[in-house]
Design an enzyme around this catalytic site. Structure first.
Site, PDB file in Angstrom:
ATOM      1  N   CYS A 159      24.620  56.391  38.942  1.00 30.98           N
ATOM      2  CA  CYS A 159      25.257  57.318  39.692  1.00 30.98           C
ATOM      3  C   CYS A 159      25.840  56.492  40.896  1.00 30.98           C
ATOM      4  O   CYS A 159      24.976  55.993  41.553  1.00 30.98           O
ATOM      5  CB  CYS A 159      24.379  58.516  39.976  1.00 30.98           C
ATOM      6  SG  CYS A 159      23.910  59.374  38.716  1.00 30.98           S
ATOM      7  N   ASN A 208      22.483  60.360  52.043  1.00 28.92           N
ATOM      8  CA  ASN A 208      21.778  59.487  52.642  1.00 28.92           C
ATOM      9  C   ASN A 208      22.198  58.095  52.328  1.00 28.92           C
ATOM     10  O   ASN A 208      22.146  57.413  51.280  1.00 28.92           O
ATOM     11  CB  ASN A 208      20.305  59.425  52.217  1.00 28.92           C
ATOM     12  CG  ASN A 208      19.659  60.774  52.482  1.00 28.92           C
ATOM     13  OD1 ASN A 208      19.692  61.178  53.593  1.00 28.92           O
ATOM     14  ND2 ASN A 208      19.249  61.621  51.478  1.00 28.92           N
ATOM     15  N   CYS A 242      16.352  61.485  49.673  1.00 27.74           N
ATOM     16  CA  CYS A 242      16.916  61.330  48.394  1.00 27.74           C
ATOM     17  C   CYS A 242      17.668  60.408  48.157  1.00 27.74           C
ATOM     18  O   CYS A 242      18.703  60.094  48.873  1.00 27.74           O
ATOM     19  CB  CYS A 242      17.703  62.648  48.105  1.00 27.74           C
ATOM     20  SG  CYS A 242      17.019  64.390  48.520  1.00 27.74           S
ATOM     21  N   LEU A 289      24.597  68.205  40.230  1.00 28.88           N
ATOM     22  CA  LEU A 289      26.059  68.326  39.886  1.00 28.88           C
ATOM     23  C   LEU A 289      27.082  67.489  40.700  1.00 28.88           C
ATOM     24  O   LEU A 289      27.949  66.761  40.030  1.00 28.88           O
ATOM     25  CB  LEU A 289      26.515  69.995  39.992  1.00 28.88           C
ATOM     26  CG  LEU A 289      27.601  70.256  39.483  1.00 28.88           C
ATOM     27  CD1 LEU A 289      27.726  70.357  38.058  1.00 28.88           C
ATOM     28  CD2 LEU A 289      27.801  71.802  39.954  1.00 28.88           C
ATOM     29  N   HIS A 290      27.322  67.593  41.911  1.00 22.60           N
ATOM     30  CA  HIS A 290      27.982  66.668  42.821  1.00 22.60           C
ATOM     31  C   HIS A 290      29.495  66.813  42.613  1.00 22.60           C
ATOM     32  O   HIS A 290      30.132  66.218  43.511  1.00 22.60           O
ATOM     33  CB  HIS A 290      27.551  65.449  42.589  1.00 22.60           C
ATOM     34  CG  HIS A 290      25.971  65.162  42.655  1.00 22.60           C
ATOM     35  ND1 HIS A 290      25.359  65.731  43.667  1.00 22.60           N
ATOM     36  CD2 HIS A 290      25.129  64.385  41.969  1.00 22.60           C
ATOM     37  CE1 HIS A 290      23.989  65.525  43.575  1.00 22.60           C
ATOM     38  NE2 HIS A 290      23.905  64.622  42.560  1.00 22.60           N
ATOM     39  N   CYS A 327      23.727  56.480  44.592  1.00 20.90           N
ATOM     40  CA  CYS A 327      22.241  56.487  44.534  1.00 20.90           C
ATOM     41  C   CYS A 327      21.920  55.229  44.468  1.00 20.90           C
ATOM     42  O   CYS A 327      22.263  54.225  43.693  1.00 20.90           O
ATOM     43  CB  CYS A 327      21.684  57.308  43.261  1.00 20.90           C
ATOM     44  SG  CYS A 327      20.125  57.291  43.184  1.00 20.90           S
ATOM     45  N   GLU A 346       8.101  54.895  43.815  1.00 22.92           N
ATOM     46  CA  GLU A 346       7.730  55.712  45.032  1.00 22.92           C
ATOM     47  C   GLU A 346       7.422  57.058  44.853  1.00 22.92           C
ATOM     48  O   GLU A 346       8.107  57.710  43.961  1.00 22.92           O
ATOM     49  CB  GLU A 346       9.198  55.485  45.950  1.00 22.92           C
ATOM     50  CG  GLU A 346       9.251  53.971  46.171  1.00 22.92           C
ATOM     51  CD  GLU A 346      10.273  53.655  47.078  1.00 22.92           C
ATOM     52  OE1 GLU A 346      10.441  52.409  47.710  1.00 22.92           O
ATOM     53  OE2 GLU A 346      10.930  54.697  47.674  1.00 22.92           O
ATOM     54  N   CYS A 360       7.336  64.655  45.457  1.00 23.01           N
ATOM     55  CA  CYS A 360       8.513  64.315  44.744  1.00 23.01           C
ATOM     56  C   CYS A 360       8.034  63.057  43.858  1.00 23.01           C
ATOM     57  O   CYS A 360       7.441  61.960  44.411  1.00 23.01           O
ATOM     58  CB  CYS A 360       9.461  63.897  45.716  1.00 23.01           C
ATOM     59  SG  CYS A 360      11.041  63.052  44.971  1.00 23.01           S
ATOM     60  N   CYS A 393      16.208  53.240  37.130  1.00 19.69           N
ATOM     61  CA  CYS A 393      17.022  54.436  36.337  1.00 19.69           C
ATOM     62  C   CYS A 393      18.097  53.767  35.647  1.00 19.69           C
ATOM     63  O   CYS A 393      18.829  52.815  35.959  1.00 19.69           O
ATOM     64  CB  CYS A 393      17.590  55.304  37.584  1.00 19.69           C
ATOM     65  SG  CYS A 393      18.293  56.742  36.861  1.00 19.69           S
TER      66      CYS A 393
HETATM   67  N1  SAH Z   1      17.854  61.634  37.957  1.00 18.26           N
HETATM   68  C1  SAH Z   1      17.537  62.835  38.305  1.00 18.26           C
HETATM   69  C2  SAH Z   1      16.345  62.852  39.256  1.00 18.26           C
HETATM   70  C3  SAH Z   1      16.719  62.175  40.472  1.00 18.26           C
HETATM   71  S1  SAH Z   1      16.916  63.466  41.782  1.00 18.26           S
HETATM   72  C4  SAH Z   1      18.723  63.698  38.665  1.00 18.26           C
HETATM   73  O1  SAH Z   1      19.804  62.831  38.895  1.00 18.26           O
HETATM   74  O2  SAH Z   1      18.951  64.829  39.099  1.00 18.26           O
HETATM   75  C5  SAH Z   1      17.415  62.753  43.394  1.00 18.26           C
HETATM   76  C6  SAH Z   1      18.207  63.694  43.745  1.00 18.26           C
HETATM   77  O3  SAH Z   1      18.933  63.064  44.780  1.00 18.26           O
HETATM   78  C7  SAH Z   1      19.459  63.897  42.850  1.00 18.26           C
HETATM   79  O4  SAH Z   1      20.155  65.295  43.033  1.00 18.26           O
HETATM   80  C8  SAH Z   1      20.356  62.754  43.308  1.00 18.26           C
HETATM   81  O5  SAH Z   1      21.539  63.134  42.930  1.00 18.26           O
HETATM   82  C9  SAH Z   1      20.293  62.784  44.793  1.00 18.26           C
HETATM   83  N2  SAH Z   1      20.792  61.641  45.385  1.00 18.26           N
HETATM   84  C10 SAH Z   1      20.468  60.484  44.830  1.00 18.26           C
HETATM   85  N3  SAH Z   1      21.220  59.752  45.653  1.00 18.26           N
HETATM   86  C11 SAH Z   1      21.480  60.200  47.057  1.00 18.26           C
HETATM   87  C12 SAH Z   1      21.735  59.699  48.349  1.00 18.26           C
HETATM   88  N4  SAH Z   1      22.272  58.375  48.464  1.00 18.26           N
HETATM   89  N5  SAH Z   1      21.810  60.797  49.286  1.00 18.26           N
HETATM   90  C13 SAH Z   1      21.522  62.113  48.963  1.00 18.26           C
HETATM   91  N6  SAH Z   1      21.133  62.669  47.582  1.00 18.26           N
HETATM   92  C14 SAH Z   1      21.137  61.437  46.601  1.00 18.26           C
END
Ligand code: SAH
Length: 370
Positions: free
Chosen positions: A125, A301, A344, A225-226, A128, A101, A114, A121
């Site tokens: 995580c 999300n 995201c 980072l998270h 995600c 996508e 984007c 992937c």
């Molecule tokens: N793998 C790379 C690129 C993905 S970017 C990375 O981790 O940076 C996508 C972004 O959305 C990342 O910051 C990811 O952590 C965030 N993300 C993933 N799942 C999400 C969700 N359910 N809600 C909000 N953000 C999310």
């Protein structure tokens, strides 16, 4: 004009797979002058001409050679969805049933695309949804730059793509060479000419690749980072077990120190009761103290079967205040396109999982069910 397959022969070289450097070697290798590379880039990306016969400043013999040995083929959009806020999501076919996508986010002064870097992937995580479907393969350069090409074609002249974020499906730094070539192409004056400040790579923290990136490509860096401590980050972003925060922060610091106006954007997903207390915010301030940083708070999300909830608006703004008072520029990411699952972490293509994660998840689900 749309891309055409010049011939069905599978061994044809796809010229979208080359950045300028690659094209120069290609042409020089066949005894042509290096400037053929910029001529070809202009035809493809600026004139949108993909029929070699129409490339009139190339010699007849060169055109004939290209027709016999090369093709110019971008991936195909198979579905377009437009959200109520104008966010547009495209499902792009990558062959053999693999789909990814790309998402376009229009704003007043800019339009951001984007872009995905992998089919699925390999990182796991926990918050995600892309992660839940497993991993199949890296995208090629043609498939990466092709997302920008077909998106701009669909949008037409009125809506320009001014920014690219490598924040779609996949971990871009685990597809290093193709992503670097793709980004260099996006910034090439003879293609889209995006400025380096408008191309951002987002990584979950593949430290050795972050250090290598410095040397080959000058783009903006965002780090997912998270969590501000290893214990929690090991759980949310498991690659942290391999490259812990001390190493990640050292790599960020080095990257930021490269240019006078460089900073790192830290993405931080707001998970209710997990990482969102004011104490967590203070730990984050401490962690980022020595790095020129911006923080982007991302409201979580939700997606089916996720056990996390998004922090409340009040909690997010309390968190933001702590960072703000410590002098860190902090934004709260507006959730865009959530009515079409384009936000995201909601990007899910159709992936033939090679990591067998589906099986593992199914087994776990059935264990929980018993
Ligand atoms: N793998 C790379 C690129 C993905 S970017 C990375 O981790 O940076 C996508 C972004 O959305 C990342 O910051 C990811 O952590 C965030 N993300 C993933 N799942 C999400 C969700 N359910 N809600 C909000 N953000 C999310």
């Amino acid at each position: 004009m749309s891309f055409v397959t010049v011939s069905a022969k599978s061994e044809l070289i796809n010229l979208l797979d080359f950045d300028r450097k690659g094209l120069i070697s290609f042409f020089v290798g066949m005894g042509e002058k290096p400037f053929r590379a910029t001529q070809l880039l202009k035809w493809i990306y600026q004139e949108e001409v993909v029929d070699f016969d129409q490339m009139t400043n190339l010699s007849k013999s060169l055109r004939a050679y290209l027709k016999d040995h090369c093709k110019i083929v971008a991936p195909e959009i198979i579905l377009e969805q437009v959200a109520s806020d104008g966010t547009t999501k495209w499902i792009v076919e990558m062959g053999l049933g693999n789909r990814i996508e790309s998402v376009f986010i229009p704003e007043k002064k800019r339009g951001t695309l984007c872009v995905s870097s992998q089919v699925g992937c390999a990182l796991a995580c926990t918050f995600c949804s892309t992660a839940k479907q497993g991993f199949n393969r890296n995208l090629t350069v043609a498939e990466i730059i092709g997302q920008l090409y077909v998106a701009q074609q669909r949008l037409g002249e009125k809506k320009r793509i001014t920014n690219v974020v490598m924040m779609g499906m996949g971990e871009p730094l685990l597809n290093f060479d193709n992503v670097v070539a793709g980004m260099n192409l996006m910034m090439d004056d003879f293609t889209f000419g995006l400025s380096k400040r408008r191309v951002t790579i987002s990584t979950s923290g593949v430290v050795p690749a972050m250090n290598r990136l410095n040397q080959v490509c000058d783009v903006s860096m965002a780090v997912s980072l998270h969590a501000a401590n290893d214990e929690l980050r090991n759980e949310l972003v498991p690659i942290n077990q391999k490259y812990p925060l001390s190493e990640l922060m050292a790599a960020c610091s080095e990257y930021a120190n490269l240019g006078p106006r460089k900073h790192i954007t830290f993405e931080y997903v707001m998970l209710d009761g997990i990482n969102d207390t004011t104490q967590d915010a203070r730990s984050l301030v401490k962690l980022l103290k020595k790095i020129p940083s911006k923080v982007n708070l991302i409201p979580f999300n939700p997606f089916p079967n996720s056990h996390y909830r998004c922090s409340s608006t009040e909690q997010i703004s309390r968190f933001k205040d702590v960072l703000y008072k410590a002098g860190i520029v902090t934004t709260i990411r507006k959730t865009r396109g959530d009515d079409i699952d384009a936000a995201c972490g909601q990007l899910v293509g159709k992936v033939k999982d090679k990591s067998r994660r589906h099986l593992k998840l199914q087994t776990m689900d059935s264990l929980h069910a018993t």
